[in-house]
Design an enzyme around this catalytic site. Structure first.
Site, mmCIF file in Angstrom:
data_model
loop_
_atom_site.group_PDB
_atom_site.id
_atom_site.type_symbol
_atom_site.label_atom_id
_atom_site.label_comp_id
_atom_site.label_asym_id
_atom_site.label_seq_id
_atom_site.Cartn_x
_atom_site.Cartn_y
_atom_site.Cartn_z
ATOM 1 N N ASP A 108 -1.009 1.322 -4.079
ATOM 2 C CA ASP A 108 -1.882 0.340 -4.718
ATOM 3 C C ASP A 108 -3.221 0.934 -5.134
ATOM 4 O O ASP A 108 -4.138 0.209 -5.535
ATOM 5 C CB ASP A 108 -2.087 -0.882 -3.820
ATOM 6 C CG ASP A 108 -2.875 -0.582 -2.558
ATOM 7 O OD1 ASP A 108 -2.888 0.579 -2.118
ATOM 8 O OD2 ASP A 108 -3.485 -1.518 -2.010
ATOM 9 N N ASP A 144 -5.817 2.250 -3.732
ATOM 10 C CA ASP A 144 -7.113 2.092 -3.052
ATOM 11 C C ASP A 144 -7.382 3.268 -2.111
ATOM 12 O O ASP A 144 -8.371 3.287 -1.390
ATOM 13 C CB ASP A 144 -7.198 0.770 -2.292
ATOM 14 C CG ASP A 144 -6.194 0.654 -1.149
ATOM 15 O OD1 ASP A 144 -5.335 1.541 -1.010
ATOM 16 O OD2 ASP A 144 -6.269 -0.350 -0.406
ATOM 17 N N ASP A 199 -2.364 6.259 -3.565
ATOM 18 C CA ASP A 199 -1.225 5.634 -2.896
ATOM 19 C C ASP A 199 -0.692 4.506 -3.772
ATOM 20 O O ASP A 199 -1.113 4.340 -4.918
ATOM 21 C CB ASP A 199 -1.600 5.148 -1.497
ATOM 22 C CG ASP A 199 -2.600 3.998 -1.521
ATOM 23 O OD1 ASP A 199 -3.300 3.841 -2.535
ATOM 24 O OD2 ASP A 199 -2.697 3.272 -0.513
ATOM 25 N N SER A 209 0.815 -1.205 0.000
ATOM 26 C CA SER A 209 0.000 0.000 0.000
ATOM 27 C C SER A 209 0.858 1.267 0.000
ATOM 28 O O SER A 209 1.606 1.518 -0.926
ATOM 29 C CB SER A 209 -0.961 -0.035 1.200
ATOM 30 O OG SER A 209 -1.923 0.983 1.132
#
Length: 445
Positions: free
Chosen positions: A243, A245, A241, A102
């Site tokens: 990833d 999400d 960010d 993340s």
């Protein structure tokens, strides 16, 4: 077996150190594969990743694990976490895997698992997978080993999906948008989707090299985006960010807008259009008290959960809400997605910007937040929150904030940190109680 490996968002840690080693990743693949091998059909897992150097290693290890227990693997390459969730469902897969840490630096990595319905696994399912991990894997005969293949159009499929969530009667023509992809998973899909909808797109963080993910860019480091929005005279800035999400927005003046304001806008807008379900939104204990008071003034409620978008989603599903998220920018719109999706949430904000004709600085300031301060204290082991001095500092803070604010103290689920957050009507008091607790934790750590 307890939750030795899984935290609040899958398994995460420093690469090549337990639990984030190739050996453990292989075992996770074997255990998760064994758990989801049900029925007599050909079993399939979708594996995506972000742009970390270690993603190649972790991907290979997971493929080895899944195929060794008889599960076929579909590799989709660097795509956002919500793309993996979407593709798991659309491809009728038994399991989805996102390899990402993340917003963490490149030297960390993680494994997020999704069930066949595209939702993150429950605590109970993760516990069952951990229980399987302690036993030797049940390897299949040579003729039953799974196959692995890569599909090349995964990004295109996700772009099409994301655009389908944007109102058909609207376009982004005339809107100048700076998008910061954190040198992460959305470095291709986010700029492409915005451009295809008509926007004038200025890109940041779209040159990943394996090491620069989240490095001075993205939703956790918005300074570069703030400066670029002002420099370009852009209407709005969007930061994702690693990833993708998570979403943070910057208005045309360069001011950062957090997830609380974005949820407030979407929630009220959907309520006015008769789209909001549940009579309010779901957020975590970290969301600002100002959001709660604002929603109450609109006749809407706020349900709070533990920190972690998975807990937000569980409450949304269990109690019939369709808007929820976290102050950090994880925003879940369950009419469209089964997990937080930064690009889909951004498209809802952009739709509001187009329809209102107002500048972002006006539209996105839905409420006046109460002074809030969050500090992190790193610790090397032990239970600092259980010591008498820390307990005394917390009790004193709670007494001083009583009736005018809130205090939230918790361990991070992804890093060795104690997070100390306070908010209230008196900014000086908030700072005093946070500093005193942090000092006590440092002394005990």
């Amino acid at each position: 077996m307890g939750r030795k490996f899984f935290g609040t968002d899958g398994i995460r840690g420093r690469t090549n150190e337990a639990p984030m080693t190739a050996e453990i990743a292989q075992r996770v693949g074997q255990a998760a594969g064994a758990h989801f091998m049900r029925g007599d059909h050909r079993h399939r897992v979708v594996i995506g990743k972000d742009t970390r150097l270690s993603g190649y290693m972790m991907e290979s290890a997971l493929i080895s694990g899944f195929t060794s227990v008889g599960m076929d693997v579909v590799m989709v390459g660097p795509v956002p976490t919500p793309a993996v969730a979407m593709l798991t469902r659309s491809m009728r897969a038994d399991l989805g895997v996102m390899i990402s840490a993340s917003h963490n630096p490149f030297f960390d990595n993680g494994i997020k698992l999704f069930g066949p319905d595209g939702y993150k696994l429950s605590d109970e399912t993760e516990a069952r997978i951990e229980a399987i991990l302690k036993d030797d894997p049940k390897l299949v005969p040579p003729a039953e080993i799974g196959r692995a293949r890569k599909i090349e159009d995964a990004r295109g499929r996700y772009i099409h999906f994301a655009k389908s969530t944007f109102p058909e009667h609207l376009r982004l023509d005339g809107l100048k948008i700076v998008v910061d992809c954190a040198n992460g998973a959305a470095y291709q899909v986010a700029p492409s989707a915005l451009w295809e909808l008509g926007a004038d797109v200025v890109t940041l963080g779209v040159s990943p090299n394996g090491f620069n993910i989240n490095d001075g860019c993205g939703s956790t480091s918005p300074a570069m985006l703030q400066a670029r929005v002002v420099e370009e005279g852009a209407h709005i800035g969007i930061a994702l960010d690693g990833d993708a999400d998570r979403l943070i927005v910057v208005d045309e003046k360069g001011t950062v807008i957090d997830g609380d304001q974005l949820m407030a806008l979407i929630g009220v807008s959907w309520a006015e259009r008769g789209l909001l379900r549940g009579g309010g939104i779901v957020a975590t204990i970290m969301s600002n008290l100002g959001l709660e008071r604002f929603l109450e003034g609109k006749g809407l409620g706020l349900v709070r959960t533990k920190v972690g978008d998975r807990y937000v989603l569980e409450t949304m599903r269990g109690e019939g809400y369709n808007v929820g998220g976290e102050q950090s920018g994880h925003i879940i719109l369950s009419d469209y997605a089964t997990t937080g999706d930064g690009l889909v949430a951004a498209l809802q904000i952009l739709a509001g910007l187009v329809e209102s004709g107002r500048p972002a600085s006006e539209l996105l300031r839905q409420f006046e937040p109460l002074p809030q301060l969050l500090k992190n204290v790193r610790f090397d082991g032990g239970q600092p929150l259980e010591t008498s001095p820390v307990k005394a500092a917390i009790a004193d803070a709670e007494a001083r904030l009583s009736g005018t604010g809130r205090l939230v103290i918790r361990k991070s689920g992804t890093e060795p940190l104690i997070r100390v957050m306070a908010e209230g009507e008196d900014e000086t008091l908030v700072a005093e109680v946070v500093d005193r607790i942090c000092e006590a934790v440092k002394a005990a750590a």
